[in-house]
Design an enzyme around this catalytic site. Structure first.
Site, PDB file in Angstrom:
ATOM      1  N   ILE A  32      15.847 -47.097  47.719  1.00 37.93           N
ATOM      2  CA  ILE A  32      15.080 -47.586  46.624  1.00 37.93           C
ATOM      3  C   ILE A  32      15.507 -48.885  46.196  1.00 37.93           C
ATOM      4  O   ILE A  32      15.023 -49.565  45.494  1.00 37.93           O
ATOM      5  CB  ILE A  32      15.113 -46.499  45.397  1.00 37.93           C
ATOM      6  CG1 ILE A  32      13.967 -46.793  44.512  1.00 37.93           C
ATOM      7  CG2 ILE A  32      16.470 -46.255  44.604  1.00 37.93           C
ATOM      8  CD1 ILE A  32      13.702 -45.567  43.426  1.00 37.93           C
ATOM      9  N   GLU A  96      26.749 -41.351  46.032  1.00 34.63           N
ATOM     10  CA  GLU A  96      26.204 -41.115  45.056  1.00 34.63           C
ATOM     11  C   GLU A  96      25.276 -39.753  44.853  1.00 34.63           C
ATOM     12  O   GLU A  96      25.140 -39.129  43.968  1.00 34.63           O
ATOM     13  CB  GLU A  96      25.078 -42.276  44.577  1.00 34.63           C
ATOM     14  CG  GLU A  96      25.858 -43.679  44.214  1.00 34.63           C
ATOM     15  CD  GLU A  96      24.969 -44.942  44.201  1.00 34.63           C
ATOM     16  OE1 GLU A  96      23.917 -44.704  44.028  1.00 34.63           O
ATOM     17  OE2 GLU A  96      25.726 -45.783  44.205  1.00 34.63           O
ATOM     18  N   HIS A 101      23.549 -38.247  54.061  1.00 29.97           N
ATOM     19  CA  HIS A 101      22.508 -39.036  54.629  1.00 29.97           C
ATOM     20  C   HIS A 101      23.201 -40.239  55.224  1.00 29.97           C
ATOM     21  O   HIS A 101      24.175 -40.756  54.905  1.00 29.97           O
ATOM     22  CB  HIS A 101      21.752 -39.928  53.563  1.00 29.97           C
ATOM     23  CG  HIS A 101      22.720 -40.087  52.277  1.00 29.97           C
ATOM     24  ND1 HIS A 101      23.317 -39.291  51.308  1.00 29.97           N
ATOM     25  CD2 HIS A 101      22.969 -41.577  51.917  1.00 29.97           C
ATOM     26  CE1 HIS A 101      23.846 -39.981  50.475  1.00 29.97           C
ATOM     27  NE2 HIS A 101      23.749 -41.509  50.974  1.00 29.97           N
ATOM     28  N   HIS A 103      22.748 -44.303  56.169  1.00 31.05           N
ATOM     29  CA  HIS A 103      22.168 -45.589  55.902  1.00 31.05           C
ATOM     30  C   HIS A 103      22.008 -46.295  57.327  1.00 31.05           C
ATOM     31  O   HIS A 103      23.169 -46.366  58.109  1.00 31.05           O
ATOM     32  CB  HIS A 103      23.041 -46.474  54.975  1.00 31.05           C
ATOM     33  CG  HIS A 103      23.353 -45.935  53.857  1.00 31.05           C
ATOM     34  ND1 HIS A 103      22.910 -46.258  52.429  1.00 31.05           N
ATOM     35  CD2 HIS A 103      24.239 -44.980  53.172  1.00 31.05           C
ATOM     36  CE1 HIS A 103      23.408 -45.569  51.352  1.00 31.05           C
ATOM     37  NE2 HIS A 103      24.050 -44.870  51.838  1.00 31.05           N
TER      38      HIS A 103
HETATM   39  P1  5GP Z   1      25.188 -43.225  48.648  1.00 29.26           P
HETATM   40  O1  5GP Z   1      25.789 -44.225  47.625  1.00 29.26           O
HETATM   41  O2  5GP Z   1      25.128 -41.524  48.112  1.00 29.26           O
HETATM   42  O3  5GP Z   1      25.704 -43.178  50.340  1.00 29.26           O
HETATM   43  O4  5GP Z   1      23.638 -43.769  48.911  1.00 29.26           O
HETATM   44  C1  5GP Z   1      22.666 -43.180  48.131  1.00 29.26           C
HETATM   45  C2  5GP Z   1      21.468 -44.083  48.084  1.00 29.26           C
HETATM   46  O5  5GP Z   1      20.214 -43.417  47.578  1.00 29.26           O
HETATM   47  C3  5GP Z   1      21.530 -45.488  47.482  1.00 29.26           C
HETATM   48  O6  5GP Z   1      21.559 -46.630  48.375  1.00 29.26           O
HETATM   49  C4  5GP Z   1      20.392 -45.327  46.284  1.00 29.26           C
HETATM   50  O7  5GP Z   1      19.848 -46.571  46.310  1.00 29.26           O
HETATM   51  C5  5GP Z   1      19.489 -44.423  47.185  1.00 29.26           C
HETATM   52  N1  5GP Z   1      18.750 -43.718  46.224  1.00 29.26           N
HETATM   53  C6  5GP Z   1      18.991 -43.097  44.954  1.00 29.26           C
HETATM   54  N2  5GP Z   1      17.874 -42.392  44.504  1.00 29.26           N
HETATM   55  C7  5GP Z   1      17.061 -42.585  45.277  1.00 29.26           C
HETATM   56  C8  5GP Z   1      15.658 -42.369  45.124  1.00 29.26           C
HETATM   57  O8  5GP Z   1      15.217 -41.674  44.079  1.00 29.26           O
HETATM   58  N3  5GP Z   1      14.781 -42.913  46.142  1.00 29.26           N
HETATM   59  C9  5GP Z   1      15.188 -43.520  47.059  1.00 29.26           C
HETATM   60  N4  5GP Z   1      14.453 -43.841  47.983  1.00 29.26           N
HETATM   61  N5  5GP Z   1      16.593 -43.931  47.321  1.00 29.26           N
HETATM   62  C10 5GP Z   1      17.372 -43.482  46.431  1.00 29.26           C
END
Ligand code: 5GP
Length: 115
Positions: A32, A96, A101, A103
């Site tokens: 997002i 977060e 997941h 990337h």
């Molecule tokens: P992390 O920081 O956990 O590795 O990555 C989480 C990712 O999820 C972030 O890049 C954030 O932008 C994405 N993200 C968080 N909430 C949502 C959502 O509701 N929809 C989508 N498509 N991405 C999300």
């Protein structure tokens, strides 16, 4: 379910997302808040909170995340130029969302991470 996450809701089509691929084990959707021209999240459908929680019997599923990233990169035409796969773990790693997941970042020359 107690361990449902925002990603579970996306996987179950309960909230909208730009889903690019889905099968019975893995879902891929656009981040997002994209950090690159291509920024996809490759997510196991079942909730594994962090890398720390991966069990031995989930090794094939984890391998499938990488192979799904490879497939998406090829389909998007970015495989040859290259891309970056990142899995963040817990707070120091910048995680977060407590749903494992990967990337997939690419589509442009990515900045280095400084190490
Ligand atoms: P992390 O920081 O956990 O590795 O990555 C989480 C990712 O999820 C972030 O890049 C954030 O932008 C994405 N993200 C968080 N909430 C949502 C959502 O509701 N929809 C989508 N498509 N991405 C999300």
């Amino acid at each position: 379910m107690a361990n449902e996450t925002i990603f579970t809701k996306i996987i179950n089509h309960e909230i909208p997302a730009d889903i690019r691929y889905q099968d019975d084990e893995v879902t891929v959707f656009a981040d997002i808040a994209p950090k690159a021209k291509v920024h996809l999240l490759i997510v196991p459908n079942k909730v594994i909170p962090t890398v720390n929680d991966i069990r031995q019997d989930e090794a094939l599923l984890i391998g499938k995340l990488v192979l799904t990233a490879q497939k998406m990169a090829k389909e998007l035409g970015i495989a040859e130029n290259g891309y970056r796969l990142i899995i963040n773990c817990n707070s120091d790693g910048g995680q977060e969302v407590p749903h494992l997941h990967m990337h997939l970042l690419g589509g442009e020359k990515l900045k280095g991470l400084g190490f």
